[in-house]
Design a protein around this motif. Structure first.
Motif, mmCIF file in Angstrom:
data_model
loop_
_atom_site.group_PDB
_atom_site.id
_atom_site.type_symbol
_atom_site.label_atom_id
_atom_site.label_comp_id
_atom_site.label_asym_id
_atom_site.label_seq_id
_atom_site.Cartn_x
_atom_site.Cartn_y
_atom_site.Cartn_z
ATOM 1 N N ASP A 35 0.835 -1.209 0.000
ATOM 2 C CA ASP A 35 0.000 0.000 0.000
ATOM 3 C C ASP A 35 0.866 1.253 0.000
ATOM 4 O OD1 ASP A 35 -2.582 -0.991 -0.173
ATOM 5 O OD2 ASP A 35 -2.933 -0.954 1.991
ATOM 6 N N ASP A 36 1.902 1.268 0.842
ATOM 7 C CA ASP A 36 2.785 2.428 0.897
ATOM 8 C C ASP A 36 3.499 2.646 -0.429
ATOM 9 O OD1 ASP A 36 2.082 2.940 3.508
ATOM 10 O OD2 ASP A 36 3.871 2.015 4.373
ATOM 11 N N ALA A 37 3.927 1.564 -1.062
ATOM 12 C CA ALA A 37 4.620 1.685 -2.344
ATOM 13 C C ALA A 37 3.681 2.177 -3.448
ATOM 14 C CB ALA A 37 5.230 0.340 -2.747
ATOM 15 N N GLN A 67 6.927 -9.577 -1.255
ATOM 16 C CA GLN A 67 7.375 -8.768 -0.123
ATOM 17 C C GLN A 67 7.511 -9.624 1.134
ATOM 18 O OE1 GLN A 67 8.655 -5.937 -0.038
ATOM 19 N NE2 GLN A 67 8.578 -5.295 2.084
ATOM 20 N N ALA A 68 6.568 -10.533 1.348
ATOM 21 C CA ALA A 68 6.661 -11.437 2.497
ATOM 22 C C ALA A 68 7.909 -12.316 2.381
ATOM 23 C CB ALA A 68 5.403 -12.293 2.611
ATOM 24 N N GLU A 69 8.187 -12.823 1.183
ATOM 25 C CA GLU A 69 9.395 -13.622 0.969
ATOM 26 C C GLU A 69 10.652 -12.797 1.243
ATOM 27 O OE1 GLU A 69 9.173 -16.897 -2.345
ATOM 28 O OE2 GLU A 69 8.362 -15.006 -3.111
ATOM 29 N N ALA A 81 15.124 -2.537 10.847
ATOM 30 C CA ALA A 81 16.383 -2.489 11.587
ATOM 31 C C ALA A 81 17.517 -3.133 10.807
ATOM 32 C CB ALA A 81 16.236 -3.174 12.944
ATOM 33 N N ALA A 82 17.223 -4.172 10.033
ATOM 34 C CA ALA A 82 18.277 -4.849 9.291
ATOM 35 C C ALA A 82 18.931 -3.929 8.280
ATOM 36 C CB ALA A 82 17.725 -6.084 8.579
ATOM 37 N N GLY A 83 18.221 -2.922 7.829
ATOM 38 C CA GLY A 83 18.792 -1.994 6.864
ATOM 39 C C GLY A 83 19.622 -0.906 7.490
ATOM 40 N N ARG A 84 19.642 -0.815 8.808
ATOM 41 C CA ARG A 84 20.328 0.292 9.457
ATOM 42 C C ARG A 84 21.512 -0.131 10.323
ATOM 43 N NH1 ARG A 84 15.325 1.757 8.478
ATOM 44 N NH2 ARG A 84 14.662 3.876 8.273
ATOM 45 N N TRP A 85 21.689 -1.413 10.561
ATOM 46 C CA TRP A 85 22.718 -1.863 11.483
ATOM 47 C C TRP A 85 23.724 -2.739 10.762
ATOM 48 C CZ3 TRP A 85 22.269 1.085 15.473
ATOM 49 C CH2 TRP A 85 21.021 1.543 15.858
ATOM 50 N N ASP A 86 24.935 -2.776 11.302
ATOM 51 C CA ASP A 86 25.990 -3.584 10.712
ATOM 52 C C ASP A 86 25.820 -5.071 10.994
ATOM 53 O OD1 ASP A 86 27.265 -1.462 9.534
ATOM 54 O OD2 ASP A 86 28.460 -1.040 11.309
ATOM 55 N N SER A 87 25.157 -5.428 12.079
ATOM 56 C CA SER A 87 24.995 -6.826 12.427
ATOM 57 C C SER A 87 23.613 -7.036 13.031
ATOM 58 C CB SER A 87 26.069 -7.242 13.427
ATOM 59 O OG SER A 87 25.900 -8.584 13.795
ATOM 60 N N VAL A 88 22.910 -8.047 12.554
ATOM 61 C CA VAL A 88 21.580 -8.366 13.068
ATOM 62 C C VAL A 88 21.511 -9.872 13.268
ATOM 63 C CG1 VAL A 88 19.107 -8.372 12.573
ATOM 64 C CG2 VAL A 88 20.498 -6.412 11.905
ATOM 65 N N ASP A 109 10.797 -0.160 2.602
ATOM 66 C CA ASP A 109 11.785 -1.071 2.042
ATOM 67 C C ASP A 109 11.047 -2.212 1.348
ATOM 68 O OD1 ASP A 109 14.103 -2.435 1.431
ATOM 69 O OD2 ASP A 109 14.388 -3.212 3.449
ATOM 70 N N VAL A 110 10.836 -2.045 0.047
ATOM 71 C CA VAL A 110 10.115 -3.052 -0.730
ATOM 72 C C VAL A 110 11.130 -3.873 -1.510
ATOM 73 C CG1 VAL A 110 8.393 -3.433 -2.530
ATOM 74 C CG2 VAL A 110 8.078 -1.597 -0.882
ATOM 75 N N GLY A 111 10.950 -5.176 -1.473
ATOM 76 C CA GLY A 111 11.858 -6.082 -2.152
ATOM 77 C C GLY A 111 11.805 -5.943 -3.666
#
Length: 129
Positions: A35-37, A67-69, A81-88, A109-111
């Motif tokens: 929806d956001d995209a 997107q779920a995948e 968070a995975a897009g902003r940190w060096d380690s998750v 963040d859409v795949g």
């Protein structure tokens, strides 16, 4: 009530594996991302805001499953968070290295596969003239 564009059965069919226990939550969140995209996309809807054109219904379902995948592939992290940190680390899954995610509060963040499904259906870029 939020719009959800795909079912756990569609997710299982696409992945070839049983849908995860939290599939409904995951698909609800993925539908929100879609929806956001598609904020500027124009298509016919019913009174509940669901698309009525079968091609759009199919495209939104395909994009939602993709997107779920994408979120599952990130270890189930749909928080960004995975897009902003060096380690998750999430359970046995660990990711490292910095990856650029959305940079503005309203970015989503859409795949890549979800974006391609929306683009093929003519729902993106969604420019209004």
């Amino acid at each position: 009530m939020p719009r959800v564009y795909a079912t756990p059965e569609q997710l299982a069919e696409q992945t070839g594996q049983p849908a995860p226990d939290d599939a409904e939550r995951l698909l609800r969140r993925a539908s929100e991302d879609i929806d956001d995209a598609c904020r500027t996309a124009i298509y016919d809807t019913d009174a509940a805001g669901m698309p009525t054109d079968p091609a759009v219904v199919e495209a939104l379902a395909a994009a939602t499953v993709a997107q779920a995948e994408y979120v599952i592939g990130q270890g189930g992290d749909d928080t960004g968070a995975a897009g902003r940190w060096d380690s998750v680390s999430i359970g046995p899954v660990s990711m490292s290295g910095r990856r650029d995610g959305p940079t503005t509060p309203d970015a989503v963040d859409v795949g890549p596969r979800a974006l391609r499904a929306l683009t093929r259906a003519g729902l993106l870029p969604g420019v209004i003239w």
